[in-house]
Design a protein around this motif. Structure first.
Motif, PDB file in Angstrom:
ATOM      1  N   ASN A 162       0.900  -1.311  -0.067  1.00  0.00           N
ATOM      2  CA  ASN A 162      -0.070  -0.084  -0.057  1.00  0.00           C
ATOM      3  C   ASN A 162       0.826   1.175   0.023  1.00  0.00           C
ATOM      4  N   LYS A 163       2.047   0.814  -0.203  1.00  0.00           N
ATOM      5  CA  LYS A 163       2.988   2.303  -0.036  1.00  0.00           C
ATOM      6  C   LYS A 163       3.534   2.385  -1.662  1.00  0.00           C
ATOM      7  N   LYS A 164       3.062   3.740  -1.986  1.00  0.00           N
ATOM      8  CA  LYS A 164       3.418   3.848  -3.377  1.00  0.00           C
ATOM      9  C   LYS A 164       4.103   5.249  -3.437  1.00  0.00           C
ATOM     10  N   ASN A 165       5.335   5.089  -4.012  1.00  0.00           N
ATOM     11  CA  ASN A 165       6.250   6.396  -4.215  1.00  0.00           C
ATOM     12  C   ASN A 165       6.486   6.862  -5.363  1.00  0.00           C
ATOM     13  N   LYS A 166       6.169   8.085  -5.766  1.00  0.00           N
ATOM     14  CA  LYS A 166       6.390   8.365  -7.168  1.00  0.00           C
ATOM     15  C   LYS A 166       7.801   8.702  -7.465  1.00  0.00           C
ATOM     16  N   ILE A 167       8.275   8.183  -8.608  1.00  0.00           N
ATOM     17  CA  ILE A 167       9.901   8.357  -8.689  1.00  0.00           C
ATOM     18  C   ILE A 167      10.026   9.564  -9.660  1.00  0.00           C
ATOM     19  N   ASN A 168       9.613   9.245 -10.962  1.00  0.00           N
ATOM     20  CA  ASN A 168       9.805  10.137 -12.027  1.00  0.00           C
ATOM     21  C   ASN A 168       9.398   9.906 -13.267  1.00  0.00           C
ATOM     22  N   ASP A 169       9.311  10.493 -14.382  1.00  0.00           N
ATOM     23  CA  ASP A 169       8.709  10.074 -15.837  1.00  0.00           C
ATOM     24  C   ASP A 169       7.518   9.167 -15.572  1.00  0.00           C
ATOM     25  N   GLY A 170       6.496   9.221 -14.669  1.00  0.00           N
ATOM     26  CA  GLY A 170       5.341   8.471 -14.452  1.00  0.00           C
ATOM     27  C   GLY A 170       5.603   7.121 -13.927  1.00  0.00           C
ATOM     28  N   LEU A 171       6.705   7.143 -13.099  1.00  0.00           N
ATOM     29  CA  LEU A 171       7.212   5.652 -12.501  1.00  0.00           C
ATOM     30  C   LEU A 171       6.709   5.861 -11.030  1.00  0.00           C
ATOM     31  N   ILE A 172       6.295   4.543 -10.633  1.00  0.00           N
ATOM     32  CA  ILE A 172       5.886   4.536  -9.197  1.00  0.00           C
ATOM     33  C   ILE A 172       6.682   3.196  -8.560  1.00  0.00           C
ATOM     34  N   GLN A 173       7.134   3.566  -7.367  1.00  0.00           N
ATOM     35  CA  GLN A 173       7.623   2.484  -6.697  1.00  0.00           C
ATOM     36  C   GLN A 173       6.808   2.015  -5.854  1.00  0.00           C
TER      37      GLN A 173
END
Length: 160
Positions: free
Chosen positions: A56-67
């Protein structure tokens, strides 16, 4: 249990924002097989499923990517708490290789003497690329149960 401690880690997952609707968490059955095999021979093994534990932990990275998964601090805290001799990292998908490399980096930052072992599909098909990373000490090609057991035995000094 024998004195050597191993942690097997499934890293967080990096996906695109567009693929969030199709996101699922498969069971890390390979890590389970390896852990049960090592335990059968008396070794202490823990599995850190950084994806499932941080689903349930979503971290926006860049260029539309999510970790998706546990953050670096949570993973680092787990490793510091258990003080392993060996950390095994699975990497089933080439597109996720940076997550494997990041975990290897975090491990060596904690303690350079911890042996970092990688396995999974990507290390199997690109072993030289993986071993060129200075944070990776060993690589398992193909099915990992027997090879990992032999490596643990070697690292514990049981076999030469």
């Amino acid at each position: 249990m024998k004195h050597i401690k191993t942690i097997l880690i499934r890293p967080p997952l990096t996906i695109t924002q567009d693929s969030m609707d199709y996101f699922s968490i498969p069971i890390p059955i390979g890590l389970g097989y390896i852990a049960s095999y090592l335990e059968r021979y008396g070794y202490e093994v823990n599995i850190l499923d950084a994806l499932a534990l941080g689903w349930n932990k979503k971290n926006k990275i860049n260029d539309g990517l999510i970790q998706i998964g546990l953050c670096d601090e949570e993973i680092t805290g787990y490793i510091k708490n258990l003080k392993p001799d060996i950390v095994g990292i699975t990497n089933p998908y080439t597109c996720q290789v940076n997550n494997m490399y990041k975990i290897a980096y975090l491990v060596k930052k904690i303690d350079p003497s911890i042996a970092v072992v990688v396995g999974g599909v990507h290390p199997t098909v690109a072993p030289i690329e993986c071993l060129m990373n200075t944070n990776i000490d060993f690589l398992v090609i193909g099915e990992g149960e027997q090879t990992t057991l032999e490596l643990v035995r070697y690292l514990s000094g049981e076999i030469k």
